[in-house]
Write an enzyme that holds these catalytic residues in place. Structure first.
Site, PDB file in Angstrom:
ATOM      1  N   HIS A 105      40.668  -3.402  27.945  1.00 13.41           N
ATOM      2  CA  HIS A 105      39.261  -3.274  28.335  1.00 13.41           C
ATOM      3  C   HIS A 105      39.122  -3.300  29.857  1.00 13.41           C
ATOM      4  CE1 HIS A 105      37.573  -3.380  24.371  1.00 13.41           C
ATOM      5  NE2 HIS A 105      37.995  -4.612  24.096  1.00 13.41           N
TER       6      HIS A 105
ATOM      7  N   ASP B  19      34.149  -3.482  18.715  1.00  9.25           N
ATOM      8  CA  ASP B  19      34.153  -2.457  19.760  1.00  9.25           C
ATOM      9  C   ASP B  19      33.873  -1.077  19.177  1.00  9.25           C
ATOM     10  OD1 ASP B  19      34.866  -4.444  21.577  1.00  9.25           O
ATOM     11  OD2 ASP B  19      37.008  -4.125  21.230  1.00  9.25           O
TER      12      ASP B  19
ATOM     13  N   GLU C  41      42.498  -7.320  25.567  1.00 10.15           N
ATOM     14  CA  GLU C  41      41.521  -7.643  26.622  1.00 10.15           C
ATOM     15  C   GLU C  41      41.893  -6.988  27.951  1.00 10.15           C
ATOM     16  OE1 GLU C  41      38.772  -8.905  25.890  1.00 10.15           O
ATOM     17  OE2 GLU C  41      39.324  -9.455  23.845  1.00 10.15           O
TER      18      GLU C  41
ATOM     19  N   THR D  93       3.177 -17.014  26.174  1.00 13.20           N
ATOM     20  CA  THR D  93       2.391 -18.235  25.964  1.00 13.20           C
ATOM     21  C   THR D  93       2.263 -19.032  27.257  1.00 13.20           C
ATOM     22  OG1 THR D  93       3.199 -18.310  23.682  1.00 13.20           O
ATOM     23  CG2 THR D  93       2.205 -20.316  24.560  1.00 13.20           C
TER      24      THR D  93
END
Length: 604
Positions: free
Chosen positions: A424, A497, A421, A205
């Site tokens: 990860h 996960d 954590e 737009t």
């Protein structure tokens, strides 16, 4: 004079008329006193009456001098046959009036009827405005398009960044509107329609408004949903009216936002509201065939669902050109951030390139919201400039949600979240080709996130190998592997996960042909490939039960083999895992530099 001024004038007239009537009634009531007929006889005998006016139902008399009754009196007329002779003996002048029946009828019936009709019309107009009828039932076929010109839009191509290819395509439209004769030298013609296609928030737009601002021509803007109303035939009438307005103002631009609300593919048996929408679409197709692009009319439309549009709408000769307005790459994100950062007070440590690294996949609207959120955070802490920490917190708030500092976890849960954590982060650091870890935290955020690991891509990626996808799955499973190693049990913290890892593994098998037992075959239908969206899944594809079982077996094997490798990484680096988790429990947040110092002896 607009409708609002008309309403004010009508209301003022009715109010003045009402005040005048009330005033006259009050004055007449205060100046004329009603007295009995016997008192009139007494006043006549005493010679106090100056004159009389005889009407059909009452007599009005005026006294020579005011007394306690006032200057004028009124009595009921007994309509006696000898009333004239009876008054003559008192030498009192009198007149007899015969009232008009027409005037009484006018005052008692016609004027109240006109007042009621005016009130009724006012209510109908108000109802029409609320129902979107544009001035009442008499104007339901009129287009509700809003006309913009350059000084009203206030947007040019300088205000649009990150979509340089799309701007180049639309610049040709601007040049044609400014100098249409130059395009007919070689016999070429401008496309009748240009369709802007892209995900939500990418600036479709905004681009259309910039075209109007650059070309300095009338800009007719209307949403696709505004054509269809509850009345049959209104949509088609509005399409005709819109194009008629544009022809009178040519050269001009017609912009239809959210075209999918109007141009959805027609079905074989349409009826009711669906049939009304199809009539509107048919009228739009006729108008597209009917207008001449050399007259200076250009039709722009925008949609984020091109797959649902009717094929007749997209054929050559109607929407000749489709312009993709996609999510920006890193250079595009830097350009967009620079546009929005000009409006706020920036700190010297803010680097648009670093912010762009952390915002992979953000659209233009997302980046504008990010800059605004960072400015709000800086304002909240009473700062004079927006710093890089404000942008980092804004990104975390958008991605992971609002911090829940009042959500207190018990020590056992905090310890599980910390190891999760760190798992990860260690998987991402140990495996090649993964995105660097920027930050890990155990501060709860959003609805269900008890912690998060934020990675920062070094570059935009458009292709991924099988090994890179397996490493991505390994990073997702690193939290579950760390929990399994340290506590020898499983928790619900890894549910998201596992879901994301399963989606990647299933795509590897059913869409990417990365399983040797199933071959280079696609087992998943994907209808929405234009914008990169996934299809409905394997249930939408015709496959045998044996193949479905093989798919499930292959997906499970990818997840299981990757988890075994991730678990070995955690075993080999248990000392590093426990060290990082201990520090994370103390600080609650670890940045990239701190994590690098803690993992110098990490075995990869």
């Amino acid at each position: 004079m607009d409708n609002k001024q008309k309403y004010n004038v009508i209301f003022a007239i009715f109010a003045a008329f009402g005040i005048l009537v009330i005033h006259e009634m009050w004055v007449e009531q205060q100046s004329i006193k009603a007295v009995p007929y016997s008192q009139l006889e007494t006043l006549l005998q005493q010679g106090k009456v100056a004159e009389l006016t005889i009407r059909e139902k009452f007599i009005v008399g005026e006294l020579k001098e005011s007394d306690e009754t006032g200057k004028k009196i009124i009595v009921a007329n007994r309509v006696e046959p000898g009333l004239a002779e009876h008054l003559s003996k008192y030498n009192v002048p009198y007149t007899q009036l015969y009232e008009s029946k027409f005037l009484a009828t006018l005052l008692s019936w016609i004027i109240p009827a006109l007042i009621f009709f005016g009130i009724w019309m006012l209510i109908i107009r108000k109802f029409g405005d609320k129902q979107g009828l544009g001035g009442g039932f008499m104007n339901i076929g009129k287009s509700k398009a809003k006309v913009y010109v350059e000084h009203q839009t206030g947007v040019t191509f300088d205000d649009v960044a990150g979509v340089e290819e799309s701007k180049a395509e639309l610049q040709e439209i601007v040049d044609f509107l400014k100098a249409p004769d130059d395009y007919g030298i070689l016999g070429a013609r401008m496309p009748k329609g240009v369709l802007l296609v892209g995900p939500p928030g990418t600036g479709k737009t905004l681009l259309a408004r910039a075209v109007a601002g650059e070309a300095n021509v009338p800009f007719f803007s209307i949403s696709g949903s505004e054509f269809v109303e509850m009345f049959v035939g209104v949509g088609a009438a509005r399409v005709r009216d819109l194009f008629d307005q544009a022809r009178k103002s040519a050269p001009a631009i017609i912009f239809i936002d959210e075209l999918d609300a109007l141009g959805r593919a027609r079905t074989a048996a349409g009826f009711g509201g669906n049939d009304e929408r199809e009539q509107t679409l048919n009228q739009l197709l006729v108008e597209l065939d009917g207008f001449d692009p050399t007259s200076g009319l250009v039709l722009l439309a925008a949609t984020n669902r091109p797959e649902v549009l009717d094929p007749a709408l997209l054929r050559a000769g109607r929407f000749d050109r489709q312009v993709l307005v996609d999510r920006p790459d890193k250079l595009g994100r830097i350009a967009i951030l620079n546009v929005h950062m000009k409006k706020i007070q920036m700190g010297i440590d803010v680097d648009a390139s670093q912010v762009a690294d952390l915002t992979t996949g953000f659209s233009g609207a997302d980046l504008a919201n990010l800059v605004n959120e960072a400015a709000l955070l800086a304002t909240r802490r009473k700062a004079t400039q927006v710093e890089m920490t404000d942008f980092t917190q804004a990104i975390e708030r958008i991605i992971a949600g609002l911090e829940k500092k009042n959500r207190l976890l018990n020590p056992k849960e905090r310890e599980i979240v910390a190891y999760h954590e760190v798992g990860h982060a260690l998987a991402a650091l140990a495996l090649p080709g993964t995105d660097p870890v920027y930050k890990i935290s155990i501060i709860p955020r959003g609805i269900g996130a008890l912690g998060y690991t934020l990675q920062r891509p070094t570059e935009d990626r458009f292709l991924m190998t099988k090994e890179e996808l397996e490493h991505k799955i390994a990073v997702l499973l690193g939290g579950r592997a760390a929990e399994k190693l340290i506590f020898n049990h499983l928790s619900t913290g890894a549910s998201d996960d596992i879901a994301r890892a399963t989606d990647i593994a299933r795509s590897m098998v059913t869409r990417y042909g990365m399983d040797p037992t199933l071959g280079f075959v696609v087992y998943e239908e994907n209808h929405q490939t234009f914008l990169g969206q996934q299809g409905p899944g394997v249930n939408g594809c015709k496959i045998s039960d044996n193949t479905a079982q093989q798919i499930d077996t292959s997906v499970r094997k990818i997840i299981d083999d990757t988890f075994i490798g991730t678990y070995k990484i955690m075993e080999n680096n248990r000392v590093v895992l426990e060290r990082c988790a201990k520090v994370l429990l103390e600080k609650e947040t670890l940045l990239e530099k701190e994590l690098t110092a803690l993992t110098e002896d990490l075995q990869r």
